[in-house]
Write a protein that holds these residues in place. Structure first.
Motif, short mmCIF file in Angstrom:
data_model
loop_
_atom_site.label_atom_id
_atom_site.label_comp_id
_atom_site.label_asym_id
_atom_site.label_seq_id
_atom_site.Cartn_x
_atom_site.Cartn_y
_atom_site.Cartn_z
N TYR A 63 6.16 -1.31 7.77
CA TYR A 63 6.63 -0.41 6.73
C TYR A 63 8.07 -0.75 6.16
N ILE A 64 7.90 -0.92 4.78
CA ILE A 64 9.08 -1.02 3.85
C ILE A 64 9.45 0.21 3.24
N TYR A 65 10.36 0.23 2.59
CA TYR A 65 10.72 1.48 1.46
C TYR A 65 11.12 0.87 0.15
N LYS A 66 11.49 1.86 -0.70
CA LYS A 66 11.52 1.63 -2.14
C LYS A 66 12.82 0.53 -2.44
N PRO A 67 13.94 0.61 -1.85
CA PRO A 67 14.97 -0.40 -2.13
C PRO A 67 14.55 -1.80 -1.62
N GLU A 68 13.69 -1.77 -0.59
CA GLU A 68 13.20 -3.14 -0.18
C GLU A 68 12.05 -3.80 -1.00
N GLU B 82 0.77 -1.35 -0.14
CA GLU B 82 0.03 -0.05 -0.15
C GLU B 82 0.93 1.08 0.04
N PHE B 83 0.60 2.00 -1.04
CA PHE B 83 1.21 3.44 -1.09
C PHE B 83 0.13 4.27 -0.69
N ASP B 84 0.36 5.13 0.64
CA ASP B 84 -0.63 5.92 1.02
C ASP B 84 -0.33 7.29 1.04
N SER B 85 -1.00 8.35 0.69
CA SER B 85 -0.57 9.79 0.23
C SER B 85 -0.20 10.29 1.81
N SER B 86 -0.73 9.67 2.94
CA SER B 86 -0.51 10.17 4.13
C SER B 86 0.69 9.83 4.57
N LEU B 87 1.67 9.04 3.91
CA LEU B 87 2.80 8.38 4.64
C LEU B 87 3.71 9.15 3.85
N GLU B 88 5.14 9.11 4.59
CA GLU B 88 6.28 9.90 3.66
C GLU B 88 6.52 9.25 2.42
N CYS B 89 7.01 10.05 1.41
CA CYS B 89 7.41 9.61 0.33
C CYS B 89 8.15 8.40 0.15
N GLY B 90 7.92 7.25 -0.41
CA GLY B 90 8.75 6.15 -0.76
C GLY B 90 8.39 5.12 0.45
N THR B 91 7.36 5.45 1.22
CA THR B 91 7.01 4.36 2.35
C THR B 91 5.84 3.54 1.95
N ILE B 92 5.99 2.33 2.00
CA ILE B 92 5.05 1.12 1.59
C ILE B 92 4.61 0.67 2.89
N LYS B 93 3.16 0.22 3.02
CA LYS B 93 2.81 -0.22 4.16
C LYS B 93 2.27 -1.80 3.68
N VAL B 94 2.67 -2.63 4.51
CA VAL B 94 2.03 -3.87 4.48
C VAL B 94 1.34 -4.57 5.78
N GLU B 95 0.14 -4.88 5.64
CA GLU B 95 -0.76 -5.19 6.77
C GLU B 95 -0.98 -6.68 6.55
N GLY B 96 -1.29 -7.08 8.02
CA GLY B 96 -1.70 -8.56 8.18
C GLY B 96 -0.58 -9.40 8.94
N ILE C 256 13.30 -5.57 -4.15
CA ILE C 256 13.81 -6.88 -3.59
C ILE C 256 12.55 -7.87 -3.57
N LEU C 257 11.54 -7.33 -2.85
CA LEU C 257 10.20 -8.07 -2.75
C LEU C 257 9.61 -8.44 -4.19
N ARG C 258 9.59 -7.33 -4.95
CA ARG C 258 8.80 -7.57 -6.38
C ARG C 258 9.60 -8.41 -7.06
N ARG C 259 11.09 -8.37 -7.03
CA ARG C 259 11.67 -9.47 -7.69
C ARG C 259 11.66 -10.81 -7.28
N GLU C 260 11.21 -10.92 -6.15
CA GLU C 260 10.65 -12.34 -5.60
C GLU C 260 9.43 -12.82 -5.80
N LEU C 261 8.40 -11.89 -5.65
CA LEU C 261 7.23 -12.08 -5.66
C LEU C 261 6.58 -11.31 -6.74
N PRO C 262 6.53 -11.09 -8.09
CA PRO C 262 5.98 -10.31 -8.98
C PRO C 262 4.44 -10.74 -9.19
N THR C 263 4.09 -11.78 -9.24
CA THR C 263 2.61 -11.98 -9.48
C THR C 263 1.72 -12.24 -8.15
N THR C 264 2.49 -12.36 -7.15
CA THR C 264 1.71 -12.78 -5.67
C THR C 264 1.79 -11.29 -5.04
#
Length: 138
Positions: free
Chosen positions: A112-117, A73-87, A120-128
């Motif tokens: 919370y993860i950031y763009k460099p991470e 999740e990219f949320d406009s209320s978060l700092e630029c480049g911050t991605i949220k994963v829930e669950g 890596i994540l999308r390289r390993e799990l592009p379709t999931t």
């Protein structure tokens, strides 16, 4: 003469459009997808194929109750480049892929993860994994 435009109605229409754009999907469990010959989920009315290789990797590191796709999740209320994963299961998977220590005593089910991470994540799990964009229009 200007047309009669209701700003509240316009704002509601834009919010509804943006909400439906990214949330029109049904997640399946890892167990369900492993049982399918050609695994897929429906995203915005279209079939989205899931690679078996990714499901096999996930089977080794997650419970069969993991919901797929994992939303990033990219949320406009978060700092630029911050991605949220829930669950709980989702955080467990992302932490293992990224080699992050997981605090088992932390009750919060958000990571919370950031763009460099993210790369890596999308390289390993592009379709999931799937991007989810949230915009605050206030």
């Amino acid at each position: 003469m200007e047309p009669n435009i209701n700003p509240d109605h316009e704002r509601y229409s834009i919010n509804k459009f943006l909400h439906n754009l990214n949330t029109n999907f049904r997640r399946k469990t890892l167990k369900e997808l492993l049982e399918e010959e050609k695994p897929y989920v429906i995203v915005n009315g279209q079939r989205h194929r899931i690679k078996k290789r990714e499901l096999e990797l996930l089977k080794e590191i997650a419970s069969e109750n993991l919901k797929i796709p994992i939303t990033l999740e990219f949320d406009s209320s978060l700092e630029c480049g911050t991605i949220k994963v829930e669950g709980k299961e989702e955080i467990k998977v992302v932490s293992k892929i990224l080699g992050k220590e997981l605090d088992m005593f932390n009750e919060e089910k958000i990571l919370y993860i950031y763009k460099p991470e993210l790369r890596i994540l999308r390289r390993e799990l592009p379709t999931t994994t799937m991007y989810l964009f949230r915009m605050g229009l206030d």
